[in-house]
Enzyme design. Structure first.
Site, PDB file in Angstrom:
ATOM      1  N   GLY A 170       0.843  -1.196   0.000  1.00 13.04           N
ATOM      2  CA  GLY A 170       0.000   0.000   0.000  1.00 13.04           C
ATOM      3  C   GLY A 170       0.871   1.236   0.000  1.00 13.04           C
ATOM      4  N   ARG A 171       0.344   2.357   0.486  1.00 13.63           N
ATOM      5  CA  ARG A 171       1.105   3.618   0.504  1.00 13.63           C
ATOM      6  C   ARG A 171       2.437   3.431   1.224  1.00 13.63           C
ATOM      7  NH1 ARG A 171      -4.135   5.031   2.297  1.00 13.63           N
ATOM      8  NH2 ARG A 171      -5.258   6.548   1.019  1.00 13.63           N
ATOM      9  N   ILE A 172       2.392   2.831   2.413  1.00 16.01           N
ATOM     10  CA  ILE A 172       3.620   2.729   3.224  1.00 16.01           C
ATOM     11  C   ILE A 172       4.579   1.718   2.595  1.00 16.01           C
ATOM     12  CG2 ILE A 172       4.524   1.980   5.464  1.00 16.01           C
ATOM     13  CD1 ILE A 172       1.984   3.223   6.731  1.00 16.01           C
ATOM     14  N   ILE A 247       6.571  -3.117  11.109  1.00 18.57           N
ATOM     15  CA  ILE A 247       6.061  -1.769  11.457  1.00 18.57           C
ATOM     16  C   ILE A 247       4.556  -1.726  11.190  1.00 18.57           C
ATOM     17  CG2 ILE A 247       8.176  -0.409  11.210  1.00 18.57           C
ATOM     18  CD1 ILE A 247       5.730  -0.501   8.333  1.00 18.57           C
ATOM     19  N   ARG A 249       1.309  -4.272  12.475  1.00 20.32           N
ATOM     20  CA  ARG A 249       0.603  -4.512  13.727  1.00 20.32           C
ATOM     21  C   ARG A 249       1.152  -5.800  14.317  1.00 20.32           C
ATOM     22  NH1 ARG A 249      -0.939   0.038  13.673  1.00 20.32           N
ATOM     23  NH2 ARG A 249      -3.057   0.854  13.816  1.00 20.32           N
ATOM     24  N   ASP A 273       8.508  -2.874  15.909  1.00 22.04           N
ATOM     25  CA  ASP A 273       7.920  -1.634  16.449  1.00 22.04           C
ATOM     26  C   ASP A 273       6.532  -1.889  17.002  1.00 22.04           C
ATOM     27  OD1 ASP A 273       6.498   1.417  15.244  1.00 22.04           O
ATOM     28  OD2 ASP A 273       7.833   1.204  16.968  1.00 22.04           O
ATOM     29  N   GLU A 278       0.396  -4.686  23.252  1.00 22.95           N
ATOM     30  CA  GLU A 278       1.078  -3.450  23.633  1.00 22.95           C
ATOM     31  C   GLU A 278       0.403  -2.810  24.855  1.00 22.95           C
ATOM     32  OE1 GLU A 278       1.086  -1.054  20.119  1.00 22.95           O
ATOM     33  OE2 GLU A 278       2.149  -2.566  18.960  1.00 22.95           O
ATOM     34  N   HIS A 296       6.224   1.193  19.329  1.00 18.96           N
ATOM     35  CA  HIS A 296       5.184   1.631  18.387  1.00 18.96           C
ATOM     36  C   HIS A 296       5.331   3.133  18.113  1.00 18.96           C
ATOM     37  CE1 HIS A 296       0.821   0.853  16.876  1.00 18.96           C
ATOM     38  NE2 HIS A 296       1.484   1.662  16.095  1.00 18.96           N
ATOM     39  N   VAL A 297       6.482   3.506  17.606  1.00 20.58           N
ATOM     40  CA  VAL A 297       6.806   4.922  17.400  1.00 20.58           C
ATOM     41  C   VAL A 297       7.071   5.278  15.935  1.00 20.58           C
ATOM     42  CG1 VAL A 297       7.655   5.346  19.724  1.00 20.58           C
ATOM     43  CG2 VAL A 297       9.219   4.427  17.991  1.00 20.58           C
TER      44      VAL A 297
END
Ligand code: 8YV
Length: 329
Positions: A170-172, A247, A249, A273, A278, A296-297
């Site tokens: 996708g975009r990322i 990065i 889930r 990440d 969490e 998760h940053v």
């Protein structure tokens, strides 16, 4: 003005639109929400008695707006207690925490914050990949702990010339691929279907992509469709020289299998990440020297979180003023 229940309202509150906030999202954004809306903080009653929670929702039967994060989301039982709900505005691009089927069944609009965080998250994925391969956190510790006085740090792995598999284009995922090209790597990807606009090799079978890859970067959405997608079989296919970067889930990876495969060196290392539960990270992962951990940053720079907040606020403002929503899911 003082309400019958003794709750004091300031005059300008009378003009403010009510909204329910499920979790704090970002201080600056939280402040802006309180400056412009009458915010009812669900996170302050979520652990209270059913009676307290019923009283919280009783006074919100008219409330049309919920604000939350993509990962915390809002579930059907909560939405069911808001009969007038018409908008769930998420701070974040992933909306796996939102019961989308229920929202759709009640024609509740859901918005998120795509695009404004794409480059930040892609940068972090590359940073996590390099940190894992070149063991940058370990190098820092090596100096601080005085180990260098006893001799050189062991050699690490190069990113140059690697075969990089990307799960989720996708975009990322596409932004990560663009960054990888600068490192002279070979790229391939897996997703629900090939994207004809992309020149990279497509693998219909994820295990085959993992077998081809030196490093596997997980960039797909979370949620039921991808739960456990990075299975023991996939990670075994990645192999003892392979690295897993997540990065996406925590739910996408079989975390217990990952731990066991890292412990047995059936995979070489990981950069994580995101995690299954969490902010709780298993001690087994914390104890491993060949894993890089982050809380998760990936999107958590000042600039990007401000941009995410502005987009969240803009979606709420558009809804309140009857204008089209900016980024509906
Ligand atoms: C969010 C994220 O900020 O955008 C997402 O989906 O995971 C993060 O960027 C997080 O969900 C809440 O802080």
């Amino acid at each position: 003005m003082v309400q019958a229940q003794g709750e004091r309202l300031f005059m300008n509150d009378v003009k403010k639109t009510d909204l329910v906030q499920i979790v704090p999202v970002h201080q600056e954004t939280d402040d802006q929400l309180r400056a412009h809306y009458r915010v009812h903080e669900y996170f302050r009653v979520k652990d209270q008695s059913p009676e307290m929670q019923a009283a919280f929702f009783k006074k919100l039967e008219h409330c049309e707006i919920v604000v939350t994060t993509g990962s915390a989301g809002v579930k059907a039982p909560i939405m069911a207690q808001l009969p007038s709900l018409r908008l769930v505005a998420c701070f974040g691009v992933g909306v796996d925490g939102v019961d989308l089927a229920y929202a759709r069944s009640r024609a509740i609009a859901v918005t998120n914050t795509p695009d404004v965080l794409t480059d930040e998250v892609a940068d972090f994925a590359i940073a996590l990949l390099l940190a894992s391969l070149r063991q940058i956190p370990q190098a820092d510790r090596f100096v601080r702990e005085g180990a260098w006085l006893k001799g050189p740090m062991p050699l690490t792995r190069s990113l140059q010339g690697q075969r990089i598999g990307i799960v989720g284009m996708g975009r990322i995922g596409q932004a990560i691929a663009r960054r990888c090209e600068a490192f002279g790597v070979r790229l391939a990807y897996h997703g629900p279907r090939p994207k004809t606009t992309l020149a990279y090799a497509y693998y219909e079978r994820l295990a085959e992509l993992a077998q081809w890859s030196d490093s596997l970067i997980v960039a797909c959405p979370g949620g039921p469709a991808t739960a456990g997608l990075i299975s023991r079989e996939v990670m075994q296919a990645l192999g003892p020289k392979g690295y897993l970067i997540n990065i996406s889930r925590g739910s996408v990876v079989d975390q217990q299998a990952l731990i066991e495969l890292l412990q047995s060196h059936a995979i070489a290392g990981a950069g994580l990440d995101v995690f299954a539960d969490e902010p709780h990270v298993p001690q087994a992962l914390v104890a491993m020297p060949h894993v890089v951990l982050a809380p998760h940053v990936a999107s958590a720079s000042q600039e990007t979180r401000s941009a995410m907040g502005r987009l969240t606020l803009d979606n709420v403002a558009a809804f309140v003023s009857g204008k089209p929503l900016l980024t509906s899911v």
